[in-house]
Design an enzyme around this catalytic site. Structure first.
Site, mmCIF file in Angstrom:
data_model
loop_
_atom_site.group_PDB
_atom_site.id
_atom_site.type_symbol
_atom_site.label_atom_id
_atom_site.label_comp_id
_atom_site.label_asym_id
_atom_site.label_seq_id
_atom_site.Cartn_x
_atom_site.Cartn_y
_atom_site.Cartn_z
ATOM 1 N N CYS A 27 53.583 37.362 37.598
ATOM 2 C CA CYS A 27 52.675 36.250 37.940
ATOM 3 C C CYS A 27 53.032 35.231 37.265
ATOM 4 O O CYS A 27 54.179 35.012 36.693
ATOM 5 C CB CYS A 27 51.275 36.520 37.792
ATOM 6 S SG CYS A 27 50.678 37.028 36.150
ATOM 7 N N MET A 28 52.029 34.315 36.737
ATOM 8 C CA MET A 28 52.586 33.039 36.169
ATOM 9 C C MET A 28 52.688 33.146 34.841
ATOM 10 O O MET A 28 53.485 32.430 34.016
ATOM 11 C CB MET A 28 51.345 31.848 36.313
ATOM 12 C CG MET A 28 51.403 31.334 37.634
ATOM 13 S SD MET A 28 50.303 29.571 37.454
ATOM 14 C CE MET A 28 48.778 30.371 36.947
#
Length: 479
Positions: A27-28
């Site tokens: 993810c980020m």
């Protein structure tokens, strides 16, 4: 090695090595690893790795490494595992470095093979990888749309009635449009995956071409014609080109933007540049290309009639054999977008029907060849449904002559479709009998006529000219 590559290798060691990893996503800020045996994870070692900001235990091991860094770490872990992000890792070696070397060698061989095949074949493979995952959606949405059309006609004719039927038609059309209306977004996402860009950014560029929210009072002007730019102008051709360019810009920005601001700066700049280029350059220019392409192909089919139908029907099977048929996928989709149907697909479907006729002739003519007949038992039923590969590679192509006579049968069926004219399909994917529910404008009988003639043509030419004495009397699959 870069610090991100070193970090990736240390994380792999701490979670039990490549052999203990099922797949990797990110993810980020976190690398998320699905492991096979949690007992093999050394959490203390994992937390102590320089660059690891934290570890979260969940259904996946979540290793927090921060924005920007996470993309590079996950990418290197993917390279070492030999599997793309999100895909199951094939465990070939207990030593992940040896595994990486083996994968590198495999990639090298694949690259060399691609180079030998040429850039055109690479382009065809790219097109296939973008659209093949969408085919089930095309089929499902197309069939539901076909049911809605039948119910609408029955309502108009007064043969059925009721508010619930009207509501059902509305619901079916909404489901159909869930695919067709947002095709540009799906194309953008898949194109981004194929080109190595962020899928979400590709979807945004696809959605940009829909010009959502514009009205007659605030239209965007086509800088080449001065006329208002139309939603979807340029179609999927423009989307694919835009996302390809997006992938180049995004990758370069990832290399030069500092990790601390990469997650903010890179997607923003990428969308800003490609969004403007898409609206003002790619959509108008791709619109000229796609409009011209559809006009030319429809013109060839309309004017050529019988002759065009024969050529397309006869030569489509060799294109399938070479894998070149994928180049027609964007054309089919553009024709559906602009006219509501592709008039090319029903003609091309006759190639498979000619092959079915050839297979039937082999069944009758080669009674003594039990090996051939056993192969036909499995390949022929699915051939009727439009799945032709088992017949191509298992029967007609190895035998030689039946492949040629099957092409002739397909050409004859294509000539019938071309002669009748205006026989289109509202979606792509199926062929043979399976395509029948998707035929547009109630031209079902015309399509059936083409199928029957292609069956007959393939049968007759194969029965009289497509076999040899060896085929008929031997017990092997060969001539």
């Amino acid at each position: 090695m870069t610090k991100e590559q070193i970090l990736a290798e240390h994380i792999i060691d701490a979670v039990g090595g490549i052999d203990n990893m099922d797949n990797i996503i990110n993810c980020m800020t976190r690398v998320r690893i699905k492991v096979l045996d949690e007992d093999k994870i050394d959490y203390e070692q994992l937390k102590s790795i320089k660059g690891v900001m934290g570890v979260v235990k969940d259904d996946r091991v979540q290793v927090v490494v921060g924005p920007g860094t996470v993309n590079k770490v996950a990418s290197h872990m993917s390279e070492l595992s030999g599997a793309p992000l999100g895909e199951t890792i094939k465990h070939k070696s207990k030593d992940y470095r040896a595994n990486a070397e083996a994968q590198a060698q495999a990639n090298k061989s694949e690259f060399q093979s691609k180079q030998k095949r040429g850039k055109f074949n690479k382009l065809l493979k790219t097109i296939a990888n973008i659209f093949i995952p969408l085919i089930p959606a095309f089929i499902g949405a197309g069939l539901i749309g076909g049911i809605a059309a039948v119910l609408s006609n029955l309502l108009a004719a007064g043969q059925i009635s009721g508010e619930w039927v009207t509501q059902l038609v509305t619901v079916f059309n909404v489901i159909k449009d869930g695919m067709l209306a947002y095709l540009a977004i799906f194309t953008g996402i898949n194109a981004a995956k194929e080109f190595g860009a962020t899928p979400g950014l590709g979807g945004v560029i696809g959605g940009t071409t829909l010009l959502t929210g514009l009205t007659d009072k605030n239209m965007i002007t086509n800088i080449f014609t001065g006329e208002p730019l139309q939603p979807g102008q340029g179609g999927i051709i423009g989307v694919i080109f835009a996302v390809w360019l997006l992938s180049i810009i995004e990758k370069r920005l990832h290399k030069i933007v500092p990790n601390s601001i990469d997650i903010i700066v890179t997607p923003t700049i990428t969308l800003f540049i490609i969004g403007l280029l898409t609206i003002f350059i790619f959509m108008p220019l791709a619109g000229f290309v796609s409009d011209g392409l559809v006009t030319v192909i429809n013109g060839i089919i309309d004017i050529g009639g019988v002759f065009s139908g024969f050529i397309i029907g006869a030569f489509f099977l060799p294109l399938v054999m070479l894998g070149l048929h994928h180049m027609f996928t964007p054309i089919h989709i553009e024709m559906i977008n602009q006219t509501g149907a592709t008039y090319l697909l029903p003609i091309a479907a006759m190639a498979g029907a000619g092959q079915v006729g050839a297979a039937l002739a082999l069944w009758v003519r080669c009674r003594k060849n039990t090996t051939l007949r056993d192969t036909l038992k499995g390949a022929l039923p699915v051939g009727f449904l439009g799945i032709g590969e088992p017949l191509i590679y298992g029967v007609t192509l190895p035998l030689g002559k039946p492949f040629i006579t099957a092409c002739i049968g397909g050409g004859i069926g294509g000539a019938v479709i071309g002669g009748i004219g205006h026989i289109g399909a509202t979606a792509i994917g199926p062929s043979g009998i399976s395509l029948l529910p998707l035929i547009s404008d109630h031209m079902y009988l015309g399509y059936i006529a083409g199928l029957l003639v292609a069956y007959a043509g393939g049968f007759i030419f194969t029965y009289f000219f497509g076999t040899t004495k060896a085929m008929r009397e031997s017990d092997t699959l060969g001539d």
